[in-house]
Design a protein around this motif. Structure first.
Motif, PDB file in Angstrom:
ATOM      1  N   ALA A  66       0.827  -1.207   0.000  1.00  0.00           N
ATOM      2  CA  ALA A  66       0.000   0.000   0.000  1.00  0.00           C
ATOM      3  C   ALA A  66       0.864   1.260   0.000  1.00  0.00           C
ATOM      4  CB  ALA A  66      -0.933  -0.008   1.205  1.00  0.00           C
ATOM      5  N   LEU A  67       1.913   1.257   0.793  1.00  0.00           N
ATOM      6  CA  LEU A  67       2.800   2.424   0.825  1.00  0.00           C
ATOM      7  C   LEU A  67       3.560   2.592  -0.486  1.00  0.00           C
ATOM      8  CD1 LEU A  67       4.142   2.155   4.482  1.00  0.00           C
ATOM      9  CD2 LEU A  67       2.637   3.924   3.538  1.00  0.00           C
ATOM     10  N   LEU A  68       3.954   1.486  -1.098  1.00  0.00           N
ATOM     11  CA  LEU A  68       4.623   1.582  -2.398  1.00  0.00           C
ATOM     12  C   LEU A  68       3.677   2.123  -3.460  1.00  0.00           C
ATOM     13  CD1 LEU A  68       6.744  -1.683  -2.479  1.00  0.00           C
ATOM     14  CD2 LEU A  68       7.593   0.669  -2.479  1.00  0.00           C
ATOM     15  N   LEU A  69       2.428   1.680  -3.433  1.00  0.00           N
ATOM     16  CA  LEU A  69       1.447   2.195  -4.391  1.00  0.00           C
ATOM     17  C   LEU A  69       1.167   3.682  -4.163  1.00  0.00           C
ATOM     18  CD1 LEU A  69      -1.055  -0.786  -4.594  1.00  0.00           C
ATOM     19  CD2 LEU A  69       0.585  -0.043  -6.337  1.00  0.00           C
ATOM     20  N   ALA A  70       1.307   4.132  -2.922  1.00  0.00           N
ATOM     21  CA  ALA A  70       1.135   5.550  -2.603  1.00  0.00           C
ATOM     22  C   ALA A  70       2.403   6.343  -2.903  1.00  0.00           C
ATOM     23  CB  ALA A  70       0.737   5.711  -1.143  1.00  0.00           C
ATOM     24  N   ARG A  71       3.404   5.675  -3.447  1.00  0.00           N
ATOM     25  CA  ARG A  71       4.688   6.286  -3.807  1.00  0.00           C
ATOM     26  C   ARG A  71       5.421   6.886  -2.605  1.00  0.00           C
ATOM     27  NH1 ARG A  71       5.859   5.607  -9.047  1.00  0.00           N
ATOM     28  NH2 ARG A  71       4.122   5.606 -10.490  1.00  0.00           N
ATOM     29  N   ALA A  72       5.347   6.196  -1.486  1.00  0.00           N
ATOM     30  CA  ALA A  72       6.082   6.629  -0.295  1.00  0.00           C
ATOM     31  C   ALA A  72       7.567   6.326  -0.490  1.00  0.00           C
ATOM     32  CB  ALA A  72       5.556   5.890   0.933  1.00  0.00           C
ATOM     33  N   PRO A  73       8.423   7.089   0.144  1.00  0.00           N
ATOM     34  CA  PRO A  73       9.859   6.787   0.072  1.00  0.00           C
ATOM     35  C   PRO A  73      10.155   5.400   0.663  1.00  0.00           C
ATOM     36  CG  PRO A  73       9.496   8.973   1.005  1.00  0.00           C
ATOM     37  CD  PRO A  73       8.160   8.315   0.882  1.00  0.00           C
ATOM     38  N   PHE A  74      11.225   4.783   0.192  1.00  0.00           N
ATOM     39  CA  PHE A  74      11.533   3.412   0.583  1.00  0.00           C
ATOM     40  C   PHE A  74      11.695   3.272   2.094  1.00  0.00           C
ATOM     41  CE2 PHE A  74      14.480  -0.170   1.194  1.00  0.00           C
ATOM     42  CZ  PHE A  74      13.693  -1.163   0.669  1.00  0.00           C
ATOM     43  N   LEU A  75      12.333   4.237   2.728  1.00  0.00           N
ATOM     44  CA  LEU A  75      12.525   4.164   4.172  1.00  0.00           C
ATOM     45  C   LEU A  75      11.182   4.176   4.909  1.00  0.00           C
ATOM     46  CD1 LEU A  75      14.598   4.000   6.417  1.00  0.00           C
ATOM     47  CD2 LEU A  75      14.689   6.487   6.441  1.00  0.00           C
ATOM     48  N   VAL A  76      10.240   4.952   4.416  1.00  0.00           N
ATOM     49  CA  VAL A  76       8.903   4.983   5.011  1.00  0.00           C
ATOM     50  C   VAL A  76       8.214   3.632   4.830  1.00  0.00           C
ATOM     51  CG1 VAL A  76       6.626   6.070   4.843  1.00  0.00           C
ATOM     52  CG2 VAL A  76       8.690   7.475   4.701  1.00  0.00           C
ATOM     53  N   VAL A  77       8.407   3.005   3.677  1.00  0.00           N
ATOM     54  CA  VAL A  77       7.817   1.691   3.413  1.00  0.00           C
ATOM     55  C   VAL A  77       8.356   0.667   4.405  1.00  0.00           C
ATOM     56  CG1 VAL A  77       7.670  -0.195   1.744  1.00  0.00           C
ATOM     57  CG2 VAL A  77       7.414   2.166   0.973  1.00  0.00           C
ATOM     58  N   VAL A  78       9.664   0.646   4.590  1.00  0.00           N
ATOM     59  CA  VAL A  78      10.286  -0.326   5.498  1.00  0.00           C
ATOM     60  C   VAL A  78       9.833  -0.086   6.937  1.00  0.00           C
ATOM     61  CG1 VAL A  78      12.484  -1.108   6.458  1.00  0.00           C
ATOM     62  CG2 VAL A  78      12.277  -0.711   4.001  1.00  0.00           C
ATOM     63  N   ILE A  79       9.854   1.157   7.369  1.00  0.00           N
ATOM     64  CA  ILE A  79       9.456   1.468   8.745  1.00  0.00           C
ATOM     65  C   ILE A  79       7.970   1.192   8.947  1.00  0.00           C
ATOM     66  CG2 ILE A  79       9.181   3.356  10.410  1.00  0.00           C
ATOM     67  CD1 ILE A  79      11.836   4.490   9.306  1.00  0.00           C
ATOM     68  N   GLY A  80       7.150   1.528   7.970  1.00  0.00           N
ATOM     69  CA  GLY A  80       5.717   1.263   8.086  1.00  0.00           C
ATOM     70  C   GLY A  80       5.411  -0.215   8.181  1.00  0.00           C
TER      71      GLY A  80
END
Length: 104
Positions: free
Chosen positions: A76-90
């Motif tokens: 979901a975070l990747l589809l929202a184009r979040a930065p990679f660090l945010v994806v990992v932490i989320g």
């Protein structure tokens, strides 16, 4: 020398030999469209298989636990184009919260 070290050395030699053989391949053989497409997509397929097996299995059993939910959050975070660090932490936070709530 133990069998483990013999296996490690043999795997290293085989890996080096395979890489050396790759450098010996003629460039026109690698420039073919089918080969180029395959070599482009192969790492994606291997990474997808690794993620799937590490997320949905434990030993020899298929399990549905916090890892699967964390993967969903990451997607979901990747589809929202979040930065990679945010994806990992989320994803890590989602897994931690679910495990704290008792969903191992």
């Amino acid at each position: 020398m133990s069998m483990l070290w013999i296996a490690v050395i043999a795997a290293s030699v085989l890996s080096f030999g395979q890489k050396w053989l790759g450098y010996q391949a003629p460039p026109d053989a690698l420039d073919r469209p089918r080969i180029s497409r395959t070599t482009t997509l192969l790492p994606i397929a291997l990474l997808g298989a690794l993620v799937a097996t590490q997320t949905a299995t434990s030993g020899t059993e298929i399990v549905l636990d916090a890892r699967l939910a964390a993967l969903g959050v990451a997607v979901a975070l990747l589809l929202a184009r979040a930065p990679f660090l945010v994806v990992v932490i989320g994803a890590a936070a989602a897994a931690a919260v679910l495990r704290a709530l008792g969903w191992a």
